[in-house]
Design a protein around this motif. Structure first.
Motif, short mmCIF file in Angstrom:
data_model
loop_
_atom_site.label_atom_id
_atom_site.label_comp_id
_atom_site.label_asym_id
_atom_site.label_seq_id
_atom_site.Cartn_x
_atom_site.Cartn_y
_atom_site.Cartn_z
N THR A 16 -2.29 12.30 2.25
CA THR A 16 -2.40 11.51 3.48
C THR A 16 -3.74 10.83 3.70
N SER A 17 -4.68 10.96 2.79
CA SER A 17 -6.01 10.41 3.07
C SER A 17 -6.10 8.91 2.84
N ARG A 18 -5.06 8.32 2.24
CA ARG A 18 -5.07 6.89 1.99
C ARG A 18 -3.64 6.42 1.72
N GLY A 19 -3.50 5.11 1.59
CA GLY A 19 -2.23 4.52 1.20
C GLY A 19 -1.10 4.75 2.18
N LEU A 20 0.10 4.86 1.63
CA LEU A 20 1.30 5.01 2.44
C LEU A 20 1.24 6.26 3.31
N ALA A 92 2.21 12.89 -2.13
CA ALA A 92 1.00 12.92 -2.95
C ALA A 92 1.28 12.44 -4.37
N GLY A 93 0.33 11.71 -4.92
CA GLY A 93 0.49 11.24 -6.29
C GLY A 93 -0.60 10.25 -6.65
N TYR A 94 -0.63 9.86 -7.92
CA TYR A 94 -1.60 8.88 -8.39
C TYR A 94 -1.00 8.17 -9.60
N PHE A 189 2.80 -1.80 -3.37
CA PHE A 189 2.36 -1.91 -1.97
C PHE A 189 0.86 -2.17 -1.91
N ARG A 190 0.44 -2.84 -0.86
CA ARG A 190 -0.95 -3.23 -0.72
C ARG A 190 -1.79 -2.05 -0.21
N THR A 191 -1.87 -1.03 -1.06
CA THR A 191 -2.73 0.12 -0.82
C THR A 191 -3.83 0.10 -1.89
N ASP A 229 3.89 -4.17 2.34
CA ASP A 229 3.05 -3.88 3.50
C ASP A 229 3.20 -2.39 3.80
N PRO A 230 2.15 -1.57 3.62
CA PRO A 230 2.30 -0.13 3.81
C PRO A 230 2.64 0.28 5.23
N ALA A 231 2.20 -0.49 6.22
CA ALA A 231 2.56 -0.17 7.60
C ALA A 231 4.07 -0.32 7.80
N LYS A 232 4.64 -1.37 7.22
CA LYS A 232 6.09 -1.55 7.30
C LYS A 232 6.82 -0.47 6.50
N GLY A 233 6.22 -0.08 5.37
CA GLY A 233 6.82 0.99 4.58
C GLY A 233 6.88 2.29 5.35
N ALA A 234 5.81 2.62 6.06
CA ALA A 234 5.78 3.84 6.87
C ALA A 234 6.85 3.78 7.95
N ARG A 235 6.98 2.64 8.59
CA ARG A 235 8.01 2.51 9.64
C ARG A 235 9.42 2.66 9.06
N ALA A 236 9.62 2.12 7.85
CA ALA A 236 10.94 2.22 7.23
C ALA A 236 11.30 3.68 6.94
#
Length: 287
Positions: A16-20, A92-94, A189-191, A229-236
């Protein structure tokens, strides 16, 4: 799932520290939900969130997902702190970009320990809680590269292909307990997934894979120009959980849909090409 309507939901989200994952935590707190957010660095998460969130509904935990005891403790702290657990998001992942030949034993173990063993640790710890409540939702964040493979991404694909298989089996196993399972398959995604902080590279390369070296350069240059768009991804993701009904897989991004469509067509062509030869290995009918 029987999503709670009389109170905010309780979520446990990994990575949770970055990205989606970060966008997901931010949006959940804005909604009024309660969130246990696991990360390798709680300080980094809190710095990223800033003062914009209600800290009383956030339980940040520094957790090594490869450590079964740490994961079990995180689930226990969640239920003690918030009084329950409704939704688990394995995020979590990379990334790892290299030819198969260039991928070391350590590289393989590090990736699969997180992408497979880590997820399994979370599931083992969370499922008894959800099963006892006979409700819940598990969201496993895979990738379009969990459905199709491309050169250079073999190790990452190996982890995500495994996650797809785990998730399919899990969905059938827990359906009778009122637990829903969703596999999320994002495209690009734009992360910061394609930065050198997140995208791992092999310690040793060879001269035999110039196309993959060029791919590395292209991917690093792509950073900041990804389609999603990660914000839209989170909402989805939230919308799918709140709806409580939907397909097992939730593709995110037109690029993810296009890659998957091409894979389905290739599989159909393969099935058609082997339709007459596949039965040749059947045991002959007797009697």
């Amino acid at each position: 799932m029987a999503f709670p309507t009389d109170r905010p939901a309780i979520w446990l989200v990994t990575g949770t520290s970055r990205g989606l994952g970060l966008h997901l935590v931010r949006r959940l707190l804005e909604r009024g939900d309660s969130v246990t957010a696991t990360t390798r660095s709680s300080d980094r998460l809190l710095a990223a969130l800033g003062d914009e969130v209600d800290a009383s509904r956030l339980l940040p935990l520094t957790v090594d997902l490869r450590d079964e005891a740490q994961v079990a403790a995180a689930v226990r702290k969640t239920t003690e702190h918030f009084g329950g657990l409704d939704v688990v998001v394995n995020n979590a992942g990379y990334g790892f970009l290299a030819a198969v030949e260039e991928t070391s034993d350590r590289d393989v173990r590090d990736m699969l320990d997180l992408q497979v063993v880590g997820v399994w640790n979370v599931l083992r710890a969370a499922l008894p809680v959800l099963r006892e409540r006979r409700s819940g939702h598990i969201v496993n964040v895979s990738s379009v590269l969990g459905l199709t493979a491309v050169p250079g991404w073999a190790l990452y694909c190996a982890g995500k292909f495994a996650l797809e298989g785990i998730s399919e089996a899990l969905a059938a196993e827990v359906a009778d307990f009122g637990i829903d399972v969703t596999i999320v398959e994002p495209g690009y995604f734009r992360t910061d997934f394609l930065t050198t902080d997140s995208l791992a590279l092999p310690a040793d390369t060879t001269e035999h894979y110039p196309a993959i070296r060029a791919m590395v350069d292209d991917h690093l240059k792509l950073q900041g120009g990804q389609l999603g768009d990660p914000a839209k991804g989170a909402r989805a993701i939230i919308d799918r959980v709140v709806a409580g009904e939907g397909p097992l897989r939730r593709l995110l991004g037109s690029d993810s849909h296009a890659y998957t469509t091409a894979k389905v067509r290739a599989l159909r062509d393969n099935l058609d090409a082997t339709a007459t030869t596949a039965p040749a290995t059947d045991h002959p009918t007797t009697g």
